[in-house]
Motif scaffolding. Structure first.
Motif, PDB file in Angstrom:
ATOM      1  N   PHE A  88      53.487-110.842 -42.446  1.00  0.00           N
ATOM      2  CA  PHE A  88      52.709-109.613 -42.628  1.00  0.00           C
ATOM      3  C   PHE A  88      53.383-108.404 -41.974  1.00  0.00           C
ATOM      4  N   VAL A  89      54.059-108.615 -40.837  1.00  0.00           N
ATOM      5  CA  VAL A  89      54.800-107.510 -40.214  1.00  0.00           C
ATOM      6  C   VAL A  89      55.953-107.071 -41.118  1.00  0.00           C
ATOM      7  N   GLN A  90      56.594-108.024 -41.796  1.00  0.00           N
ATOM      8  CA  GLN A  90      57.638-107.651 -42.752  1.00  0.00           C
ATOM      9  C   GLN A  90      57.076-106.792 -43.881  1.00  0.00           C
ATOM     10  N   VAL A  91      55.853-107.092 -44.305  1.00  0.00           N
ATOM     11  CA  VAL A  91      55.209-106.272 -45.345  1.00  0.00           C
ATOM     12  C   VAL A  91      55.102-104.818 -44.888  1.00  0.00           C
ATOM     13  N   LEU A  92      54.777-104.609 -43.609  1.00  0.00           N
ATOM     14  CA  LEU A  92      54.713-103.244 -43.076  1.00  0.00           C
ATOM     15  C   LEU A  92      56.058-102.542 -43.206  1.00  0.00           C
ATOM     16  N   GLY A  93      57.133-103.273 -42.981  1.00  0.00           N
ATOM     17  CA  GLY A  93      58.458-102.686 -43.133  1.00  0.00           C
ATOM     18  C   GLY A  93      58.714-102.218 -44.549  1.00  0.00           C
TER      19      GLY A  93
ATOM     20  N   GLY B 216      52.828-115.091 -47.052  1.00  0.00           N
ATOM     21  CA  GLY B 216      52.098-115.215 -45.798  1.00  0.00           C
ATOM     22  C   GLY B 216      50.703-115.776 -46.002  1.00  0.00           C
ATOM     23  N   MET B 217      50.033-115.364 -47.064  1.00  0.00           N
ATOM     24  CA  MET B 217      48.698-115.881 -47.361  1.00  0.00           C
ATOM     25  C   MET B 217      48.759-117.378 -47.675  1.00  0.00           C
ATOM     26  N   LEU B 218      49.781-117.810 -48.382  1.00  0.00           N
ATOM     27  CA  LEU B 218      49.904-119.231 -48.717  1.00  0.00           C
ATOM     28  C   LEU B 218      50.059-120.071 -47.447  1.00  0.00           C
ATOM     29  N   VAL B 219      50.889-119.607 -46.506  1.00  0.00           N
ATOM     30  CA  VAL B 219      51.042-120.332 -45.243  1.00  0.00           C
ATOM     31  C   VAL B 219      49.712-120.390 -44.502  1.00  0.00           C
ATOM     32  N   TRP B 220      49.000-119.279 -44.470  1.00  0.00           N
ATOM     33  CA  TRP B 220      47.709-119.192 -43.782  1.00  0.00           C
ATOM     34  C   TRP B 220      46.737-120.228 -44.334  1.00  0.00           C
TER      35      TRP B 220
ATOM     36  N   GLY C 204      52.384-122.034 -30.729  1.00  0.00           N
ATOM     37  CA  GLY C 204      52.467-122.789 -31.969  1.00  0.00           C
ATOM     38  C   GLY C 204      53.317-122.088 -33.007  1.00  0.00           C
ATOM     39  N   ARG C 205      53.585-122.813 -34.082  1.00  0.00           N
ATOM     40  CA  ARG C 205      54.463-122.299 -35.132  1.00  0.00           C
ATOM     41  C   ARG C 205      53.714-121.421 -36.134  1.00  0.00           C
ATOM     42  N   LYS C 206      52.546-121.875 -36.567  1.00  0.00           N
ATOM     43  CA  LYS C 206      51.854-121.219 -37.667  1.00  0.00           C
ATOM     44  C   LYS C 206      51.517-119.756 -37.402  1.00  0.00           C
ATOM     45  N   PRO C 207      50.958-119.378 -36.234  1.00  0.00           N
ATOM     46  CA  PRO C 207      50.633-117.960 -36.029  1.00  0.00           C
ATOM     47  C   PRO C 207      51.832-117.032 -36.179  1.00  0.00           C
ATOM     48  N   LEU C 208      52.977-117.449 -35.667  1.00  0.00           N
ATOM     49  CA  LEU C 208      54.170-116.599 -35.774  1.00  0.00           C
ATOM     50  C   LEU C 208      54.649-116.494 -37.216  1.00  0.00           C
ATOM     51  N   ILE C 209      54.536-117.583 -37.970  1.00  0.00           N
ATOM     52  CA  ILE C 209      54.978-117.541 -39.363  1.00  0.00           C
ATOM     53  C   ILE C 209      54.089-116.598 -40.172  1.00  0.00           C
ATOM     54  N   VAL C 210      52.770-116.766 -40.061  1.00  0.00           N
ATOM     55  CA  VAL C 210      51.835-115.958 -40.854  1.00  0.00           C
ATOM     56  C   VAL C 210      51.958-114.481 -40.510  1.00  0.00           C
ATOM     57  N   TRP C 211      51.847-114.161 -39.240  1.00  0.00           N
ATOM     58  CA  TRP C 211      51.849-112.743 -38.863  1.00  0.00           C
ATOM     59  C   TRP C 211      53.246-112.137 -38.963  1.00  0.00           C
ATOM     60  N   GLY C 212      54.271-112.957 -38.836  1.00  0.00           N
ATOM     61  CA  GLY C 212      55.619-112.445 -39.053  1.00  0.00           C
ATOM     62  C   GLY C 212      55.840-111.992 -40.487  1.00  0.00           C
TER      63      GLY C 212
ATOM     64  N   GLY D 229      60.421-119.645 -45.977  1.00  0.00           N
ATOM     65  CA  GLY D 229      61.831-119.400 -45.713  1.00  0.00           C
ATOM     66  C   GLY D 229      62.522-118.733 -46.888  1.00  0.00           C
ATOM     67  N   LEU D 230      62.202-119.170 -48.116  1.00  0.00           N
ATOM     68  CA  LEU D 230      62.796-118.562 -49.305  1.00  0.00           C
ATOM     69  C   LEU D 230      62.433-117.081 -49.407  1.00  0.00           C
ATOM     70  N   ILE D 231      61.152-116.767 -49.236  1.00  0.00           N
ATOM     71  CA  ILE D 231      60.721-115.373 -49.361  1.00  0.00           C
ATOM     72  C   ILE D 231      61.278-114.525 -48.231  1.00  0.00           C
ATOM     73  N   ASN D 232      61.382-115.092 -47.033  1.00  0.00           N
ATOM     74  CA  ASN D 232      61.974-114.351 -45.926  1.00  0.00           C
ATOM     75  C   ASN D 232      63.406-113.930 -46.253  1.00  0.00           C
ATOM     76  N   ASN D 233      64.198-114.853 -46.792  1.00  0.00           N
ATOM     77  CA  ASN D 233      65.576-114.508 -47.127  1.00  0.00           C
ATOM     78  C   ASN D 233      65.680-113.737 -48.436  1.00  0.00           C
ATOM     79  N   LEU D 234      64.647-113.805 -49.283  1.00  0.00           N
ATOM     80  CA  LEU D 234      64.575-112.888 -50.419  1.00  0.00           C
ATOM     81  C   LEU D 234      64.597-111.448 -49.926  1.00  0.00           C
ATOM     82  N   ASN D 235      63.843-111.178 -48.859  1.00  0.00           N
ATOM     83  CA  ASN D 235      63.845-109.833 -48.274  1.00  0.00           C
ATOM     84  C   ASN D 235      65.231-109.449 -47.779  1.00  0.00           C
ATOM     85  N   ASP D 236      65.905-110.404 -47.133  1.00  0.00           N
ATOM     86  CA  ASP D 236      67.233-110.102 -46.611  1.00  0.00           C
ATOM     87  C   ASP D 236      68.228-109.886 -47.737  1.00  0.00           C
ATOM     88  N   GLY D 237      68.163-110.739 -48.781  1.00  0.00           N
ATOM     89  CA  GLY D 237      69.063-110.574 -49.910  1.00  0.00           C
ATOM     90  C   GLY D 237      68.838-109.259 -50.633  1.00  0.00           C
TER      91      GLY D 237
END
Length: 413
Positions: free
Chosen positions: A303-308, A400-404, A293-301, A239-247
């Motif tokens: 990685f998709v942000q990395v593509l952005g 994403g790797m840490l969550v995986w 489930g929760r985990k697949p969406l978190i991990v691949w989500g 969650g922190l890293i996700n909002n780091l991207n937004d900030g």
């Protein structure tokens, strides 16, 4: 009146809370396109760190407000805290529109951080209270879709208003409507949901991590959510890293694309497409989190942000096209992550301390705004704005790797 759990049983209140959260999100959207440019063009501020200080102030204050919002909700009821959040937010659009100096903008963002920490936290908690355990992903998808869809649409609207009328005060007029409407709805039609949480608490014997009912203090909840429980730790750092991207994008994108020759309308579209895709996408990803489930969406989500970041950072297309395509990837990735993270926290925390657990998670998540803005300001000062995009992409990959590796699935089959 008999209290029941479920979306069908509580659809009227759920729908009203969706509307309220659209107004909550719209208040953040006020700033996405215009405020960084107010700093550079109106107040002639040359330091990126000073420009991004309004995001840092917002993120820090919102994070600490999230931390105590659950305690306030349990002590004073969800509805009272929601109303308090709107009252605190009333001065914000006036300060943004007519504040005579940059310190007034920072003050507005501190008030906005408190307001958002209270109002958005309550809409999250109240929807989770209403729907019960089986529809958490769906509830969070709808909640965040409403909020971030409004962020994007307001960012787009303020871009057009700024292009037509100037940076201030016209783009901020709509914020006056948002605060007044949100306060009226919260006072007159929203009902408190704490009894729904108490009903679920009586029905739940243990969480996905085996945690049984008790009433811990905030220090215990903070430690458990932050680092003792490996699933909650994985969720919190993501969650922190996700909002780091937004900030980072909040501060960097308007300045970066203006220097690349993109006009205000174009910047408005770039700033709008990210939260709009993020918001609307959660209508799909929220229910999907309840199915796969929760985990697949978190991990691949992540990685998709990395593509952005790659698309924007390496400029595969023209500046405007790169900004739009990269923002779509960022929005899709965030849409995958956001409701899954909130649902996972709800899975792993007992209803007796879930509001506090969500508050701790949202503390770490929204500290990401400040961390992202501070990182972007320092990196931009020494290496240039584009390097802030590169570094954000790298740390998102690591997250994403840490969550995986560390997180297990939290959804009960």
């Amino acid at each position: 009146m008999e209290i029941k759990l479920g979306l069908k049983e509580n659809w009227k209140q759920f729908s009203l809370l969706v509307l309220v959260n659209m107004l909550v999100g719209g208040m953040v959207g006020l700033e996405r396109t215009v405020v960084p440019l107010v700093g550079t063009e109106e107040f002639k501020i040359g330091s990126d760190i000073v420009i991004f200080s309004f995001i840092i102030a917002f993120g820090v204050v919102k994070a600490f407000t999230n931390l105590v919002s659950g305690i306030l909700a349990d002590k004073y009821t969800r509805k009272r805290v929601l109303i308090l959040g709107w009252i605190i937010g009333l001065p914000v659009p006036f300060l943004l529109a007519w504040g005579p100096g940059w310190n007034w903008i920072i003050a507005a963002n501190m008030l906005l951080g408190v307001s958002q920490g209270l109002t958005w936290s309550m809409t999250v908690n109240m929807k989770i209270d209403l729907v019960g355990p089986r529809k958490r992903g769906f509830a969070m998808g709808i909640n965040e879709a409403a909020g971030y869809g409004a962020v994007g649409l307001t960012a787009l609207l303020t871009g057009y208003l700024a292009a037509a009328y100037g940076l201030r005060p016209q783009p901020f007029y709509i914020g006056i409507f948002y605060t007044v409407a949100g306060l009226i709805l919260s006072v007159l039609v929203i009902q408190d949901t704490r009894r729904h949480a108490q009903l679920e608490s009586a029905l739940v014997t243990a969480t996905s991590s085996g945690e049984k009912m008790h009433r811990p203090n905030l220090l215990w909840v903070f430690k458990e959510t932050s680092f003792r429980n490996k699933d909650l730790f994985s969720i919190s750092q993501a969650g922190l890293i996700n909002n780091l991207n937004d900030g980072m994008s909040w501060g960097v994108f308007p300045l970066l694309f203006i220097t690349m020759g993109v006009g205000l309308e174009g910047v408005g579209w770039i700033k709008a497409i990210y939260p709009v895709v993020w918001g609307v996408g959660q209508i799909i990803t929220g229910p999907l989190a309840d199915r796969v489930g929760r985990k697949p969406l978190i991990v691949w989500g992540m990685f998709v942000q990395v593509l952005g970041h790659i698309v924007i950072g390496l400029e595969f297309f023209s500046p405007l096209t790169s900004g739009l395509v990269g923002s779509v990837f960022l929005g899709v990735g965030t849409a995958m992550v956001y409701p899954a993270l909130l649902a996972a926290v709800s899975d792993a925390t007992h209803p007796s301390w879930r509001a506090s657990g969500l508050g701790v998670y949202r503390f770490w998540r929204d500290i990401g705004y400040a961390v992202g803005a501070l990182m972007a300001g320092i990196v931009a000062h020494y290496l240039g704005l584009i390097w802030a995009v590169h570094i954000a992409g790298f740390v998102t990959f690591l997250s994403g790797m840490l969550v995986w590796i560390r997180m297990k699935e939290t959804m009960k089959k």
